[in-house]
Motif scaffolding. Sequence first.
Motif, mmCIF file in Angstrom:
data_model
loop_
_atom_site.group_PDB
_atom_site.id
_atom_site.type_symbol
_atom_site.label_atom_id
_atom_site.label_comp_id
_atom_site.label_asym_id
_atom_site.label_seq_id
_atom_site.Cartn_x
_atom_site.Cartn_y
_atom_site.Cartn_z
ATOM 1 N N GLU A 174 -16.337 17.647 13.912
ATOM 2 C CA GLU A 174 -15.832 18.194 12.337
ATOM 3 C C GLU A 174 -14.157 18.049 12.877
ATOM 4 O OE1 GLU A 174 -16.664 18.447 9.399
ATOM 5 O OE2 GLU A 174 -18.499 18.918 9.239
ATOM 6 N N MET A 175 -13.551 17.421 11.717
ATOM 7 C CA MET A 175 -12.057 16.617 11.797
ATOM 8 C C MET A 175 -11.652 16.996 11.137
ATOM 9 S SD MET A 175 -12.028 14.886 15.730
ATOM 10 C CE MET A 175 -10.314 15.490 16.406
ATOM 11 N N ASN A 176 -9.957 17.250 11.181
ATOM 12 C CA ASN A 176 -9.105 16.796 9.650
ATOM 13 C C ASN A 176 -7.906 16.587 9.902
ATOM 14 O OD1 ASN A 176 -8.784 18.877 10.475
ATOM 15 N ND2 ASN A 176 -8.735 20.056 8.475
ATOM 16 N N THR A 177 -7.754 16.343 11.572
ATOM 17 C CA THR A 177 -6.751 15.654 12.212
ATOM 18 C C THR A 177 -6.058 14.146 11.806
ATOM 19 O OG1 THR A 177 -6.376 17.526 13.522
ATOM 20 C CG2 THR A 177 -5.377 16.205 13.859
ATOM 21 N N HIS A 178 -5.048 13.818 11.723
ATOM 22 C CA HIS A 178 -5.120 12.122 11.729
ATOM 23 C C HIS A 178 -3.580 12.320 12.280
ATOM 24 C CE1 HIS A 178 -8.256 11.403 8.474
ATOM 25 N NE2 HIS A 178 -7.949 12.229 8.064
ATOM 26 N N LEU A 179 -3.568 11.180 12.551
ATOM 27 C CA LEU A 179 -2.585 10.264 13.729
ATOM 28 C C LEU A 179 -1.457 10.592 12.852
ATOM 29 C CD1 LEU A 179 -1.527 9.718 16.492
ATOM 30 C CD2 LEU A 179 -1.914 7.374 15.358
ATOM 31 N N ILE A 180 -1.524 9.905 11.276
ATOM 32 C CA ILE A 180 -0.025 9.559 10.696
ATOM 33 C C ILE A 180 -0.974 9.937 9.602
ATOM 34 C CG2 ILE A 180 -0.277 7.180 10.632
ATOM 35 C CD1 ILE A 180 3.059 7.329 10.903
ATOM 36 N N GLY A 181 0.568 11.155 8.618
ATOM 37 C CA GLY A 181 -0.128 11.035 7.623
ATOM 38 C C GLY A 181 0.876 11.562 6.660
ATOM 39 N N ALA A 182 1.033 11.865 5.280
ATOM 40 C CA ALA A 182 1.933 12.448 4.131
ATOM 41 C C ALA A 182 1.589 14.191 4.869
ATOM 42 C CB ALA A 182 1.726 11.819 2.752
ATOM 43 N N LEU A 183 2.628 14.916 4.834
ATOM 44 C CA LEU A 183 2.626 16.380 5.586
ATOM 45 C C LEU A 183 2.395 17.265 4.106
ATOM 46 C CD1 LEU A 183 5.931 17.246 6.627
ATOM 47 C CD2 LEU A 183 3.695 16.378 7.480
ATOM 48 N N ASP A 184 2.380 16.644 2.915
ATOM 49 C CA ASP A 184 1.833 17.066 1.439
ATOM 50 C C ASP A 184 0.681 15.663 0.960
ATOM 51 O OD1 ASP A 184 1.057 18.067 -0.773
ATOM 52 O OD2 ASP A 184 2.792 18.168 -1.687
ATOM 53 N N PRO A 185 -1.089 16.232 1.168
ATOM 54 C CA PRO A 185 -1.597 15.662 1.053
ATOM 55 C C PRO A 185 -1.411 14.594 -0.669
ATOM 56 C CG PRO A 185 -2.415 16.685 1.938
ATOM 57 C CD PRO A 185 -1.151 17.119 2.105
ATOM 58 N N THR A 186 -0.940 15.233 -1.026
ATOM 59 C CA THR A 186 -0.894 14.904 -1.954
ATOM 60 C C THR A 186 0.196 13.662 -2.901
ATOM 61 O OG1 THR A 186 0.644 16.691 -3.581
ATOM 62 C CG2 THR A 186 -1.833 17.088 -3.370
ATOM 63 N N GLN A 187 0.906 13.722 -1.496
ATOM 64 C CA GLN A 187 2.215 13.044 -2.297
ATOM 65 C C GLN A 187 1.243 11.550 -1.596
ATOM 66 O OE1 GLN A 187 5.170 15.071 -0.205
ATOM 67 N NE2 GLN A 187 6.305 14.400 -2.563
ATOM 68 N N PRO A 188 1.802 10.022 -2.397
ATOM 69 C CA PRO A 188 1.959 8.789 -1.811
ATOM 70 C C PRO A 188 2.239 8.465 -0.455
ATOM 71 C CG PRO A 188 3.043 8.780 -3.653
ATOM 72 C CD PRO A 188 3.001 10.086 -3.229
ATOM 73 N N MET A 189 1.789 7.891 0.727
ATOM 74 C CA MET A 189 2.262 7.272 1.153
ATOM 75 C C MET A 189 1.165 6.367 1.673
ATOM 76 S SD MET A 189 2.458 8.405 5.472
ATOM 77 C CE MET A 189 0.390 7.478 6.410
ATOM 78 N N TYR A 190 1.754 4.706 1.571
ATOM 79 C CA TYR A 190 1.013 3.542 2.102
ATOM 80 C C TYR A 190 1.708 2.511 2.575
ATOM 81 C CZ TYR A 190 -1.811 5.438 -2.327
ATOM 82 O OH TYR A 190 -2.636 6.378 -2.561
ATOM 83 N N LEU A 191 1.234 2.169 4.146
ATOM 84 C CA LEU A 191 2.204 2.550 5.109
ATOM 85 C C LEU A 191 2.148 0.900 4.618
ATOM 86 C CD1 LEU A 191 2.096 4.085 7.976
ATOM 87 C CD2 LEU A 191 4.380 4.122 6.067
ATOM 88 N N LEU A 192 0.841 0.049 4.705
ATOM 89 C CA LEU A 192 0.782 -1.637 4.550
ATOM 90 C C LEU A 192 1.052 -1.350 2.935
ATOM 91 C CD1 LEU A 192 -1.054 -1.790 7.549
ATOM 92 C CD2 LEU A 192 1.139 -2.211 7.020
ATOM 93 N N GLY A 193 0.676 -0.959 1.422
ATOM 94 C CA GLY A 193 0.286 -0.973 0.145
ATOM 95 C C GLY A 193 -0.932 -0.552 -0.146
ATOM 96 N N THR A 194 -0.995 -0.524 -1.738
ATOM 97 C CA THR A 194 -2.607 -0.456 -1.544
ATOM 98 C C THR A 194 -3.309 -1.422 -2.704
ATOM 99 O OG1 THR A 194 -1.536 0.378 -4.053
ATOM 100 C CG2 THR A 194 -1.916 1.656 -2.416
ATOM 101 N N ASP A 195 -4.289 -1.618 -2.936
ATOM 102 C CA ASP A 195 -5.354 -2.324 -4.146
ATOM 103 C C ASP A 195 -5.349 -2.326 -4.910
ATOM 104 O OD1 ASP A 195 -6.907 -1.213 -3.638
ATOM 105 O OD2 ASP A 195 -8.242 -1.941 -3.083
ATOM 106 N N ARG A 196 -6.124 -2.923 -5.770
ATOM 107 C CA ARG A 196 -6.329 -3.035 -7.243
ATOM 108 C C ARG A 196 -6.974 -1.634 -8.128
ATOM 109 N NH1 ARG A 196 -11.249 -5.020 -9.124
ATOM 110 N NH2 ARG A 196 -11.983 -4.870 -6.840
ATOM 111 N N LEU A 197 -7.779 -1.099 -6.407
ATOM 112 C CA LEU A 197 -7.917 0.421 -7.185
ATOM 113 C C LEU A 197 -6.764 1.013 -7.185
ATOM 114 C CD1 LEU A 197 -11.524 -0.302 -6.579
ATOM 115 C CD2 LEU A 197 -10.690 -0.663 -9.191
ATOM 116 N N GLY A 198 -5.803 1.143 -6.032
ATOM 117 C CA GLY A 198 -5.253 2.487 -5.266
ATOM 118 C C GLY A 198 -5.165 2.463 -4.174
ATOM 119 N N ARG A 199 -6.290 2.176 -3.143
ATOM 120 C CA ARG A 199 -6.738 2.452 -1.916
ATOM 121 C C ARG A 199 -5.834 2.127 -1.123
ATOM 122 N NH1 ARG A 199 -12.508 0.489 -2.570
ATOM 123 N NH2 ARG A 199 -11.715 -1.655 -4.160
#
Lengths: 584, 392, 328
Positions: free
Chosen positions: B148-173
């Motif tokens: 069980e883990m929840n650490t990610h190598l990289i991410g927005a400090l506030d998970p609700t804010q958008p961080m899309y280093l490579l962009g998103t697709d049709r559904l915003g993934r």
Amino acid sequence: MTEVSAVGEITRVGETAQRPASSDPVLSVEGLSLDFLLRRHILHAVRNVSFTLERGKTLCLVGESGSGKSVTARALMRIVDKPGKITGGKVVLNTDGNPVDVTALPDGSKEILKLRGGKIGLIFQEPMSSLSPVHTIGSQIIEVLRLHRAMSKKEARAETIELLRQVEISNPEEMIDRYTFEFSGGMRQRAMIAMALACDPDILIADEPTTALDVTTQADILGLIKRLQTSRGMALLLITHDLGVVAEVADEVAVMRYGRIVEMGDVDTIFHAPQHPYTKRLLASTVKLEKGRAASQSRPRAETVPILSVRDVTKVYGGAKEWFGKAAFALKAVDSVSFDLHAGENLGIVGESGSGKTTLGRLILRVTEPSEGAIIYRPERGEEVDVRALSKDKLRDFHRQVRLVFQDPFASLNPRMTVKQVIADPLVVSGGMTGKAIEEKVAHLLELVGLDPLAMERYPHAFSGGQRQRIGIARALALDPKIIIADEATSALDGSIRSQILDLLLDIQRQLDLSYIFISHDISTVRYFCDRVAVMHKGKIVELDTAEKICTTPEEAYTKSLISAVPSPDPRNKRMLHRHRFQA
Amino acid sequence: MTAMHSTAQFHDEAGPAVTPLKPTGGREEIAVAGQWTLIWHKFARNKLAVFSAAIIVLLYLIAAFAEFLAPGDPSASRPQYTYAPPQPIGWFVESEDGERRFQPHVKGYTVEVDPASYRRTFVPDDEQIVPIGFFVEGTPYRLWGLFEMNTHLIGALDPTQPMYLLGTDRLGRDLLSRLIYGTRVSMSIGLVGVAMSLVLGIVLGSLSGYYGGWVDTSIQRLIEVVSAMPTIPLWLGLAAAIPLTWSPLQVYFIITLIVSLLGWTGLAREVRGRFFALKTEDFVTAARLDGSRERRLIFRHILPSLTSHILAVVTLAIPTMIIAETALSFLGIGLKPPVVSWGVLLQDAQNIRTVSSAPWLLAWPAGAVVIAVLSFNFFGDGLRDAADPYES
Amino acid sequence: MIRYIFKRLVYMIPTLFGMSLIAFLIIQLPPGDYLTSMIASMTQSGQNVDPRQIALLREIYGFDDPIHVQYWKWITGIVTRGDFGHSFEWNRPVSDLIWDRMGGTLTLSIASLLFVWAVSIPIGIYSAVRRHSISDHVFTFFGFLGLAIPNFILALTLMYVSYRFLGQSVGGLYSPEYVGAPMSWGKLLDFLAHLWIPVIVIGTAGTAKLIRILRANLTDELHKPYVVTARAKGLPEYKVVLKYPVRIALNPVVSAIGWVLPELVSGITITAIVLNLPTAGPLLLRALISQDMYLAGSFILLMGVLTLVGMLISDILLALLDPRIRFR
């Protein structure tokens, strides 16, 4: 002219002052040096080489493999392969009174193209691959004629037919449209000669022209070259490793070693009063083979029961029904062969390629299954083993006592196993020995074949050809065999190493109780090594007698022609070119 | 040239004249070096192949630690961020008083609406700063289904804010997360597929070799038939038969099977050819005459000579499998969402309109495929060249 | 020679048989048959299903026969009557639908094969003769890249590039105004203008492979003794290379039809789907998705036959080029 290496200067016995002024060399090479720029080092393949060629005369360049003789010859035509580069010296060609330095001509210039094929003709070793397989013989010769002599297609074709006739190809009108794979090795070499001579060159370079051919074919081809040389008054540069050939055809000889000419002189002096130790060694190893078995132990043949009897053994290939119901061509590779091998005896089997001698060796071991006949092996007095009736398991026992030594020392050792593993393999398989005992045995075997036991952890790639053959012999000896079948065991080796291996085999025989079946195409080797010799021709044994008898006073016509075709390494006793021809 | 006789001085040279260009050492070492050492020496000389091998290892590491490396859940969609373009990472922020301070961040988005077509497009907004960090806490996951883990190598400090280093697709993934998870599926299909091919190839190859006769002939003919068939239509035909009701895992395995079904022929042919060539080698005959039985011949003498070649052929077969999976999934007939593979990602880039408005949807997955295939090709070539260290 | 061709033809029969089995297998593979799914959809939409009519259809299509009987009916239909079965989706005989599309596939195959040869032969020769030169390295690099990029990605990229930078949409083999028009010079030119993108896309991987093969082979051949012979004759270097080693190194290039052609047909299938070309590919995909299996199976069979015919042609060419094969 700069000296490339510091290893010694050439001292000429009688420097330029003594050179006769009257002769006009058609080609003179002065201080030629040639380097190969390789990845890890520069190889000085030719170092400060000088010689001259004269019309109507033959110079033989002799040396073992890697001595630089082929490269030297190719440098004369400027067709040295890529990393090779001429670094010094001159090659002066003087065919029409205007001397030209070939080394000074620009690459790919008209002059160079003109002299290739036009003034210098080249024939070389591989008759199988030196002609294009997808063009007819005729088209390849016609090309030269049209290139240098500006002939029309029709003229060129007529001239080609004439050339083919001159090189004694029968039915030239038809053969001109054939492809090379429809020709035998000898025929191809004839076609090659026709091509080299098409434009009536002043110089013919023959680079090991007969090495890949059988002795009888060799004698024919050399005879042909000699005759054509005389009738056309060409200078001939013959490159060979075979001193017998040299003695038969040379006027003058240059001995090459590691890229330099160590000794040069007329043929009689080189053979009868050599100066350089290398020349002496080279001659010693050759002459010995010719003399017959020096240490022939005429041991009393008390046992009249032979250890191995071969009776009417036959092997037929093919003959089965083919696809369209037509019976395929059947070939009798071995045709009712019978002989006896006595304990402690060396039996030679000689023959030319395709005579069935190698197949015979494999039939005895049942590596190839015989079609007919019987093989009886008598390990002990009174005990008889019918080899053909043996089950797979019993055959393994037989293989322990009758061993095979292979021709190719590189292919016959598993490169992925250490020397110890290779030699110990038969011991491990037969079982019943501890690891320690096996190691001791391997060490002992290595000593027996003259190798350092400490080398047993090494892999085969760390050894030279001769050393590898010793390892192969050690493997054959591991199970204390009674009989060793040596299949061309020395033919892949250079002259001096060959005689060492032969002496090793004889020496081992003195220590152990062994019999040899020695299969070879080389009659002088067989004469040196064997008590009795069987001569094979087209699958049959044509004559079987003592080695002395076969080599000096043979009975059968084929044997006579074969023996007379063997070049004699003595310029005072030429034999080959006045030989006895056999019409089969 | 009559009576001219010359000799060199009477000293013996021991070998050809050579001027070394590079130091040659370790002769003794080479003398006792076994097959794999020699192969390694030869392989290591090929820098490109070594580099490619490193890339391949890296790709498999990404596949192994996908959950940790991906910033988020690959299937989490945020409809408010559809077709959002990639955001570049900035390292310093300037506060209002003009002071520069180290703070990794990405720019947020503002929405622009094209007045003519009413299409919404996202533009990076320099005003909005989304601080990001390394080893941040985010979506919980179970690494390898164990931890069980929840650490990610990289991410927005506030998970609700958008961080899309490579962009998103049709559904915003998040494309980066999807690409990383896709690596797992695509790279493993190559490996599993090749393993199946190998099994098929070895089973059929040894059947062929062992029984000979008509078995050999019919297997050879089968190989001929299969290799004469154009592969993609055949793959399509087989993949189309997969029932729609199957679970993603079942589909994964059946696709791998289909891909390997057509990949084994080359392998079987290579192995069979080498096997027959080796069978007539002198050293194998010698071993037979030494008393070795068939089993020992095969396992002690023939197989050790084959393994390096098999390894090379296998490596060179992997890229074909990867391309096959990608092509099938791209056509919508292989793996299907919610499974994520590079091919599934490329499916989103199928029509030119999407590609022209969101080129990153084509560029990143296609780049991943090309890099993987290139690396395997270079690596395999290097292996093949080094496979036989004994040929000169 | 005639005997040789005859032998090759006879040799093709079992391969053809094998291919027909594979195609038939694909037809049979989907669970259920077309009728079942038709009945399902009809009941769903509330239509009445007449059991007698169903039984009649079942008998006509032989769905209740044992499998080998079904195969026999299918294959004899093809061989004797050119009847490939019925397309349920289009409600027309399959043979009405396929030939046009197969023609497109054939045209593209030939065009791509010519492209592959035209590009790979000169580059292959150049790379072998000027080994390790800068241009050789450049070609090798592009060769590797060409091998690594799957067809459809290349197609998409080219589409994107030409859409974005040239402002033209790529796809199809004709501009809209020519689609139904009769053949004319204008149409032919338009066709050629559309042809190059698919040809490059389809041919790249094959070209890259062939360059590698030709380079390796020619490098081997360049060191053969007969090349030295040719040089020793006094032929100029370009003639030495072109007349002898190249002639022999071309053998594998010609025999490459055997494996290049299946790859090309394969590449055409997927490229055509992306670029929407009127070849067998898009129709095949559609048939497979709607499980219109007779149509799909026929395409797969015919594509196999196409490559087989290509192989036969390459065998014959090879025999013409190399006397050693002719005489065997």
